[in-house]
Design an enzyme around this catalytic site. Structure first.
Site, short mmCIF file in Angstrom:
data_model
loop_
_atom_site.label_atom_id
_atom_site.label_comp_id
_atom_site.label_asym_id
_atom_site.label_seq_id
_atom_site.Cartn_x
_atom_site.Cartn_y
_atom_site.Cartn_z
N ASP A 51 9.20 -5.76 23.18
CA ASP A 51 8.45 -5.74 24.43
C ASP A 51 8.31 -4.32 24.96
O ASP A 51 9.28 -3.72 25.40
CB ASP A 51 9.20 -6.57 25.48
N HIS A 76 4.78 -6.59 21.38
CA HIS A 76 4.09 -7.15 22.55
C HIS A 76 3.92 -6.03 23.58
O HIS A 76 4.89 -5.60 24.20
CB HIS A 76 4.96 -8.30 23.11
N MET A 82 6.81 -2.01 27.87
CA MET A 82 6.34 -2.13 29.26
C MET A 82 6.11 -0.74 29.85
O MET A 82 6.88 0.18 29.56
CB MET A 82 7.39 -2.84 30.11
N SER A 97 13.68 -11.78 20.92
CA SER A 97 13.16 -10.64 21.70
C SER A 97 14.26 -9.62 21.96
O SER A 97 15.24 -9.90 22.66
CB SER A 97 12.59 -11.13 23.03
N HIS A 123 10.73 -9.58 17.97
CA HIS A 123 9.77 -9.36 19.05
C HIS A 123 10.19 -8.13 19.86
O HIS A 123 11.33 -8.03 20.29
CB HIS A 123 9.76 -10.62 19.92
N ASP A 134 6.25 -17.21 24.83
CA ASP A 134 7.21 -16.17 25.20
C ASP A 134 7.65 -16.32 26.65
O ASP A 134 6.83 -16.20 27.56
CB ASP A 134 6.51 -14.81 24.99
N MET A 162 2.90 -4.70 26.95
CA MET A 162 2.60 -5.04 28.35
C MET A 162 2.24 -3.73 29.04
O MET A 162 2.98 -3.21 29.88
CB MET A 162 3.82 -5.70 28.99
N MET A 196 2.13 -16.51 27.58
CA MET A 196 3.30 -16.16 28.40
C MET A 196 3.72 -17.39 29.20
O MET A 196 2.92 -17.97 29.93
CB MET A 196 2.97 -15.01 29.36
C1 DX5 Z 1 9.01 -10.88 29.17
C2 DX5 Z 1 9.02 -10.55 27.71
C3 DX5 Z 1 9.80 -11.50 26.89
C4 DX5 Z 1 11.26 -11.58 27.21
C5 DX5 Z 1 11.68 -13.00 27.01
O1 DX5 Z 1 8.10 -10.10 29.82
O2 DX5 Z 1 7.69 -10.54 27.21
O3 DX5 Z 1 9.60 -11.29 25.49
O4 DX5 Z 1 12.06 -10.73 26.42
O5 DX5 Z 1 12.98 -13.15 27.44
P1 DX5 Z 1 13.65 -14.57 27.68
O6 DX5 Z 1 13.55 -15.33 26.39
O7 DX5 Z 1 15.03 -14.24 28.08
O8 DX5 Z 1 12.85 -15.26 28.77
ZN ZN Z 2 7.37 -10.51 24.98
#
Ligand code: DX5
Ligand code: ZN
Length: 214
Positions: A33, A64, A35, A6, A31, A173, A66, A135
């Site tokens: 993220d 991903h 947000m 990620s 990956h 994740d 969010m 998650m």
């Molecule tokens: C959290 C993200 C994850 C995050 C995971 O909201 O969706 O993808 O980057 O990070 P680690 O592996 O450090 O928990």
């Molecule tokens: Zn993620």
């Protein structure tokens, strides 16, 4: 095991170096993220960054989202070069339609559920999706502690997939490391996302290889 590091935990001041590491590693996917500060209490990065990443990264992009109303951004995600578009179950009033839109745009469709959303709610969509993302932390931040009930959810999801004949792969994740990763592999996970465990490791290549061999 399919491994999807990620990027949230990467060094954004030296993104090109981290992407070079990913290209030379055994990582299968990358990956990303996204947000929006509404669906989750944090803001990360958006399309211009993903476009830049896509130019430098040789691995398929596992995006991903969010965000609320992800259906508004299907073509933008596609134009950024994403291979997989993951939307949250909790963010889609018309999930079946969003999945169709993602497929029509030529991407693989993933549905993501938060830790408090039960696996049984996926019964009528699991055959339509290519991936289910569970998650294992409350989304919004990297570096959080793994929620152990996820192991039960992986087992339940595996049963649901077998029962329905779905082809979906199970991705997990949040809080993944060598220990939780081994437990997830045993429970039936197919794909592990890892942020801190990879990017904060002394040897990220080794961290990726360790997960790969689970
Ligand atoms: C959290 C993200 C994850 C995050 C995971 O909201 O969706 O993808 O980057 O990070 P680690 O592996 O450090 O928990
Ligand atoms: Zn993620």
């Amino acid at each position: 095991m399919i491994v999807s590091p990620s990027l949230l935990s990467a060094d954004f001041g030296h993104l090109a170096d981290d992407l070079d590491m990913i290209n030379r590693s055994e990582a299968d996917w990358l990956h990303l993220d996204v947000m929006d500060g509404v669906f989750v209490p944090n803001i990360s990065f958006g399309f211009p960054v993903i476009k830049y990443v896509q130019e430098l990264c040789e691995k398929p992009l596992d995006v991903h989202l969010m965000i609320v109303e992800p259906q508004k951004f299907v073509s933008q995600v596609r134009d950024c070069g994403a291979a997989i578009m993951n939307v949250h179950y909790e963010a889609c009033t018309h999930l079946d339609r969003v999945v169709q839109q993602i497929h029509n745009a030529g991407m693989k469709a993933g549905v993501t559920i938060n830790p408090a959303t039960p696996v049984c709610l996926l019964r009528d969509i699991v055959e339509q999706v290519d991936l289910v993302l569970l998650m294992s932390v409350n989304p919004g931040f990297g570096g959080q502690r793994f929620i152990r009930n996820t192991l039960n959810k992986v087992r339940l999801l595996r049963e649901l997939i077998d029962e329905t004949g779905s082809q979906a792969v199970i991705e997990v994740d949040g809080g993944v490391n060598d220990t939780t990763g081994a437990e997830l592999a045993e429970a039936g996970a197919d794909v592990l996302v890892a942020g801190n465990y990879v990017f904060k490791a002394d040897d990220p290549f080794e961290a990726i290889s360790t997960l790969k061999r689970l």
